[in-house]
Design a protein around this motif. Structure first.
Motif, PDB file in Angstrom:
ATOM      1  N   VAL A  47       1.687 -14.615   9.989  1.00 38.80           N
ATOM      2  CA  VAL A  47       1.056 -13.825  10.861  1.00 38.80           C
ATOM      3  C   VAL A  47      -0.323 -13.729  10.062  1.00 38.80           C
ATOM      4  O   VAL A  47      -1.208 -13.909  10.880  1.00 38.80           O
ATOM      5  N   THR A  48      -0.554 -13.592   8.854  1.00 40.73           N
ATOM      6  CA  THR A  48      -1.632 -13.598   8.034  1.00 40.73           C
ATOM      7  C   THR A  48      -2.545 -14.824   8.510  1.00 40.73           C
ATOM      8  O   THR A  48      -3.611 -14.838   8.810  1.00 40.73           O
ATOM      9  N   ALA A  49      -1.864 -16.103   8.569  1.00 44.82           N
ATOM     10  CA  ALA A  49      -2.388 -17.446   8.699  1.00 44.82           C
ATOM     11  C   ALA A  49      -3.137 -17.366  10.300  1.00 44.82           C
ATOM     12  O   ALA A  49      -4.141 -17.633  10.629  1.00 44.82           O
ATOM     13  N   ALA A  50      -2.285 -17.074  11.374  1.00 41.53           N
ATOM     14  CA  ALA A  50      -2.534 -16.906  12.504  1.00 41.53           C
ATOM     15  C   ALA A  50      -3.705 -16.145  12.846  1.00 41.53           C
ATOM     16  O   ALA A  50      -4.505 -16.443  13.515  1.00 41.53           O
ATOM     17  N   TYR A  51      -3.674 -15.161  12.376  1.00 40.94           N
ATOM     18  CA  TYR A  51      -4.698 -13.848  12.484  1.00 40.94           C
ATOM     19  C   TYR A  51      -6.159 -14.483  11.958  1.00 40.94           C
ATOM     20  O   TYR A  51      -7.104 -14.219  12.704  1.00 40.94           O
ATOM     21  N   GLU A  52      -6.055 -15.013  10.711  1.00 40.96           N
ATOM     22  CA  GLU A  52      -7.041 -15.650  10.160  1.00 40.96           C
ATOM     23  C   GLU A  52      -7.906 -16.799  10.904  1.00 40.96           C
ATOM     24  O   GLU A  52      -8.997 -16.928  10.956  1.00 40.96           O
ATOM     25  N   ASP A  53      -6.776 -17.404  11.526  1.00 40.01           N
ATOM     26  CA  ASP A  53      -7.404 -18.666  12.328  1.00 40.01           C
ATOM     27  C   ASP A  53      -8.123 -18.091  13.631  1.00 40.01           C
ATOM     28  O   ASP A  53      -9.208 -18.629  14.243  1.00 40.01           O
ATOM     29  N   LYS A  54      -7.736 -16.936  14.215  1.00 38.08           N
ATOM     30  CA  LYS A  54      -8.159 -16.553  15.413  1.00 38.08           C
ATOM     31  C   LYS A  54      -9.546 -15.461  15.158  1.00 38.08           C
ATOM     32  O   LYS A  54     -10.477 -15.621  15.863  1.00 38.08           O
ATOM     33  N   TYR A  55      -9.359 -14.580  14.221  1.00 36.17           N
ATOM     34  CA  TYR A  55     -10.368 -13.926  13.865  1.00 36.17           C
ATOM     35  C   TYR A  55     -11.519 -14.007  12.680  1.00 36.17           C
ATOM     36  O   TYR A  55     -12.238 -13.130  12.507  1.00 36.17           O
ATOM     37  N   GLU A  56     -11.052 -15.162  11.965  1.00 32.87           N
ATOM     38  CA  GLU A  56     -11.836 -15.436  10.760  1.00 32.87           C
ATOM     39  C   GLU A  56     -12.011 -14.169   9.715  1.00 32.87           C
ATOM     40  O   GLU A  56     -13.038 -14.178   9.302  1.00 32.87           O
ATOM     41  N   GLN A  57     -10.806 -13.579   9.473  1.00 36.63           N
ATOM     42  CA  GLN A  57     -10.970 -12.404   8.879  1.00 36.63           C
ATOM     43  C   GLN A  57      -9.381 -12.423   8.286  1.00 36.63           C
ATOM     44  O   GLN A  57      -8.442 -12.627   8.965  1.00 36.63           O
ATOM     45  N   LYS A  58      -9.208 -12.377   7.024  1.00 39.37           N
ATOM     46  CA  LYS A  58      -8.004 -12.349   6.252  1.00 39.37           C
ATOM     47  C   LYS A  58      -7.281 -11.079   6.247  1.00 39.37           C
ATOM     48  O   LYS A  58      -7.765 -10.187   5.524  1.00 39.37           O
ATOM     49  N   PRO A  59      -6.269 -10.789   6.969  1.00 39.26           N
ATOM     50  CA  PRO A  59      -5.524  -9.455   6.807  1.00 39.26           C
ATOM     51  C   PRO A  59      -4.796  -9.447   5.576  1.00 39.26           C
ATOM     52  O   PRO A  59      -4.451 -10.454   4.986  1.00 39.26           O
ATOM     53  N   VAL A  60      -4.395  -8.261   5.091  1.00 37.20           N
ATOM     54  CA  VAL A  60      -3.800  -8.085   3.650  1.00 37.20           C
ATOM     55  C   VAL A  60      -2.365  -7.482   4.159  1.00 37.20           C
ATOM     56  O   VAL A  60      -2.381  -6.629   4.844  1.00 37.20           O
ATOM     57  N   ALA A  61      -1.331  -8.171   3.509  1.00 39.37           N
ATOM     58  CA  ALA A  61       0.050  -7.562   3.702  1.00 39.37           C
ATOM     59  C   ALA A  61       0.640  -7.081   2.692  1.00 39.37           C
ATOM     60  O   ALA A  61       0.335  -7.710   1.653  1.00 39.37           O
ATOM     61  N   HIS A  62       1.039  -5.908   2.802  1.00 38.26           N
ATOM     62  CA  HIS A  62       2.054  -5.517   1.754  1.00 38.26           C
ATOM     63  C   HIS A  62       3.384  -5.117   1.942  1.00 38.26           C
ATOM     64  O   HIS A  62       3.720  -4.901   3.262  1.00 38.26           O
ATOM     65  N   ILE A  63       4.280  -5.346   1.278  1.00 40.05           N
ATOM     66  CA  ILE A  63       5.734  -5.177   1.382  1.00 40.05           C
ATOM     67  C   ILE A  63       5.947  -3.769   0.667  1.00 40.05           C
ATOM     68  O   ILE A  63       5.582  -3.631  -0.532  1.00 40.05           O
ATOM     69  N   ILE A  64       6.259  -2.789   1.464  1.00 36.89           N
ATOM     70  CA  ILE A  64       6.512  -1.631   0.744  1.00 36.89           C
ATOM     71  C   ILE A  64       7.482  -1.467  -0.124  1.00 36.89           C
ATOM     72  O   ILE A  64       8.821  -1.665   0.355  1.00 36.89           O
ATOM     73  N   GLY A  65       7.310  -1.004  -1.157  1.00 36.24           N
ATOM     74  CA  GLY A  65       8.425  -0.666  -2.296  1.00 36.24           C
ATOM     75  C   GLY A  65       8.913   0.810  -2.123  1.00 36.24           C
ATOM     76  O   GLY A  65       8.443   1.624  -1.219  1.00 36.24           O
ATOM     77  N   PRO A  66       9.743   1.253  -3.201  1.00 31.81           N
ATOM     78  CA  PRO A  66      10.216   2.665  -3.123  1.00 31.81           C
ATOM     79  C   PRO A  66       8.883   3.511  -3.302  1.00 31.81           C
ATOM     80  O   PRO A  66       8.087   3.278  -4.225  1.00 31.81           O
ATOM     81  N   GLY A  67       8.842   4.426  -2.434  1.00 32.67           N
ATOM     82  CA  GLY A  67       7.526   5.440  -2.584  1.00 32.67           C
ATOM     83  C   GLY A  67       7.370   6.056  -3.666  1.00 32.67           C
ATOM     84  O   GLY A  67       8.333   6.330  -4.719  1.00 32.67           O
ATOM     85  N   LEU A  68       6.198   6.289  -4.018  1.00 34.48           N
ATOM     86  CA  LEU A  68       5.813   7.435  -5.353  1.00 34.48           C
ATOM     87  C   LEU A  68       5.370   8.657  -5.028  1.00 34.48           C
ATOM     88  O   LEU A  68       4.458   8.933  -4.326  1.00 34.48           O
ATOM     89  N   GLU A  69       6.505   9.711  -5.539  1.00 33.33           N
ATOM     90  CA  GLU A  69       6.212  11.091  -5.209  1.00 33.33           C
ATOM     91  C   GLU A  69       5.117  11.681  -5.889  1.00 33.33           C
ATOM     92  O   GLU A  69       4.725  11.185  -6.934  1.00 33.33           O
ATOM     93  N   ALA A  70       4.635  12.473  -5.219  1.00 29.52           N
ATOM     94  CA  ALA A  70       3.220  13.333  -5.779  1.00 29.52           C
ATOM     95  C   ALA A  70       3.682  13.983  -7.048  1.00 29.52           C
ATOM     96  O   ALA A  70       4.895  14.535  -7.127  1.00 29.52           O
ATOM     97  N   ARG A  71       2.967  14.142  -8.108  1.00 32.63           N
ATOM     98  CA  ARG A  71       3.461  14.644  -9.294  1.00 32.63           C
ATOM     99  C   ARG A  71       2.076  15.058 -10.195  1.00 32.63           C
ATOM    100  O   ARG A  71       1.148  14.398 -10.059  1.00 32.63           O
ATOM    101  N   ARG A  72       2.437  15.826 -11.313  1.00 32.62           N
ATOM    102  CA  ARG A  72       1.372  16.113 -12.311  1.00 32.62           C
ATOM    103  C   ARG A  72       1.758  16.179 -13.510  1.00 32.62           C
ATOM    104  O   ARG A  72       3.103  16.111 -13.772  1.00 32.62           O
ATOM    105  N   SER A  73       0.968  15.581 -14.399  1.00 30.35           N
ATOM    106  CA  SER A  73       1.311  15.761 -15.823  1.00 30.35           C
ATOM    107  C   SER A  73       0.292  16.046 -16.907  1.00 30.35           C
ATOM    108  O   SER A  73      -0.774  15.856 -16.292  1.00 30.35           O
ATOM    109  N   TYR A  74       0.571  16.323 -17.887  1.00 26.72           N
ATOM    110  CA  TYR A  74      -0.427  17.268 -18.869  1.00 26.72           C
ATOM    111  C   TYR A  74      -0.355  16.278 -19.898  1.00 26.72           C
ATOM    112  O   TYR A  74       0.182  15.627 -20.321  1.00 26.72           O
ATOM    113  N   ASP A  75      -1.593  16.503 -20.661  1.00 21.36           N
ATOM    114  CA  ASP A  75      -1.804  15.804 -21.970  1.00 21.36           C
ATOM    115  C   ASP A  75      -0.912  16.252 -23.269  1.00 21.36           C
ATOM    116  O   ASP A  75      -0.529  17.242 -22.965  1.00 21.36           O
TER     117      ASP A  75
END
Ligand code: GLA
Length: 379
Positions: A351-379
């Motif tokens: 898909v990236t190659a076809a898009y680049e051919d047509k729009y001369e712009q390289k899209p960026v693809a990400h395969i999504i891994g398990p999400g990172l939950e919001a959290r806080r940590s202290y020193d």
């Protein structure tokens, strides 16, 4: 990345003593776009990419912010407003400070790997990460829903985007390996586990960024408000487009408004159906829901663009793709693709190659891994 934030902070301020580190993820949306501000249903999921904030009190009487991504700093005195335009990265931090004032000025560094301005909610993630850090500096926690509402208010007041509540809520409360089924009227949510052994979610960033995206987004909101006022003229009990029915669509004469309502009704139905497909791992049906959602956002709601139509249509040529759709606010940004496990990289490459051919712009693809939950940590 928490460690990297600490190190970057130490490099910036000379030491990282007593810093609080907080993170909050970006999001994708499986289905349910432009429904949140109509009291509707949404089904987003957190990303495996997040915004990180390192913060502590400042000793010189001024607020100091630093963005590692932009390599840019902002300094201003408490009680004033930094000299930045609405929607500038520092405006989200200053806005959160305005809403949740710490007892003294602070030093805050931000970095992250959520692609910026791509419709993956980097700004909601920045608001939530800043909010979590501010909770610690204020020594007082804020209920998650309230923090999300504060973030939404910051978008409205300091970035000029009249967004709904989806992005902030999912960034704050989303869970790893789960989608979030959220009712934006009752503000109740449910974590829906995703059995993802057989599938991959692939995000493709068109790299199209349109200046008019914000004004067009606000224009859609205004159209929904107008449609609601029409309906209320004959049905005073109706409180939002969430409760519109097919008869309302017929009564309105303006075809643009008819189409807007039709999208909201059909998209809410799709979210409900999608929820049950996730529960039953029925990926074929979820893929069809993706395609229908794209059609509706393209035709009825008119928030897609040629490049995203191309990305979605091209991806769907692959037998390994169950469905693809534009995602988020629209007018550029990303598509989300539901692919058979293992096929994501080949599909992304083609898909990236076809898009680049047509729009001369390289899209960026990400395969999504398990999400990172919001959290806080202290020193
Ligand atoms: C943006 C907004 C959300 C939502 C989506 C469209 O991401 O921030 O509130 O309206 O667009 O679904």
């Amino acid at each position: 990345m928490e460690q990297a934030a600490r190190e970057a902070f130490a490099k910036w301020r000379g030491s990282a003593d007593r810093v609080v580190i907080a993170r909050a993820p970006g999001r994708v949306n499986l289905v349910g776009d432009h429904t949140d501000y109509n009291d509707g249903l949404v089904l987003p999921m957190i990303l495996d990419r997040a915004v990180y904030v390192a913060a502590r009190f400042s000793l010189d009487g001024a607020h100091h912010f630093w963005s590692e991504n932009y390599r840019e700093g902002v300094t201003y005195s408490p009680g004033q407003w930094p000299g930045v335009r609405p929607g500038h990265w520092a405006s989200y931090i200053a806005g959160m400070i305005q809403e949740l004032p710490p007892p003294g000025p602070i030093e805050l560094l931000v970095m992250g790997d959520v692609p910026l301005g791509a419709g993956l909610s980097s700004s909601a993630a920045l608001e939530m990460a800043t909010g979590l850090a501010l909770e610690a500096l204020r020594g007082k926690s804020v209920p998650p829903l309230e923090l999300a509402q504060i973030g939404q208010r910051v978008e409205h007041r300091y970035a000029g985007v009249k967004c709904g509540i989806m992005d902030q809520i999912v960034s704050r409360v989303g869970r790893t390996g789960h989608a979030l089924f959220l009712d934006c009227h009752t503000l109740k949510w449910e974590h829906i586990p995703i059995q993802s052994e057989d599938i991959q979610f692939l995000v493709i960033d068109s790299r199209v960024r349109r200046q008019l995206a914000t004004s067009k987004y606000n224009e859609r909101r205004a159209e929904c408000q107008k449609a609601l006022e029409f309906m209320q003229a004959s049905d005073a009990a109706i409180t939002s487009l969430r409760y519109a029915g097919a008869h309302h669509v017929k009564e309105i004469k303006e075809s643009v408004l008819q189409r807007r309502i039709r999208h909201v009704i059909s998209e809410n139905n799709r979210v409900e159906a999608a929820c049950s497909t996730v529960i039953h791992s029925d990926w074929g049906t979820l893929g069809r829901i993706f395609s229908l959602s794209h059609e509706s956002l393209q035709g009825d709601y008119e928030v897609s663009c040629e490049e995203m139509d191309f990305l979605a249509a091209h991806a769907e040529l692959f037998p390994g793709v169950f469905g693809a759709r534009m995602m988020g606010g629209g007018f550029g940004g990303c598509t989300i693709n539901l692919a058979r496990a293992g096929e994501g990289p080949a599909i992304a490459a083609s898909v990236t190659a076809a898009y680049e051919d047509k729009y001369e712009q390289k899209p960026v693809a990400h395969i999504i891994g398990p999400g990172l939950e919001a959290r806080r940590s202290y020193d």
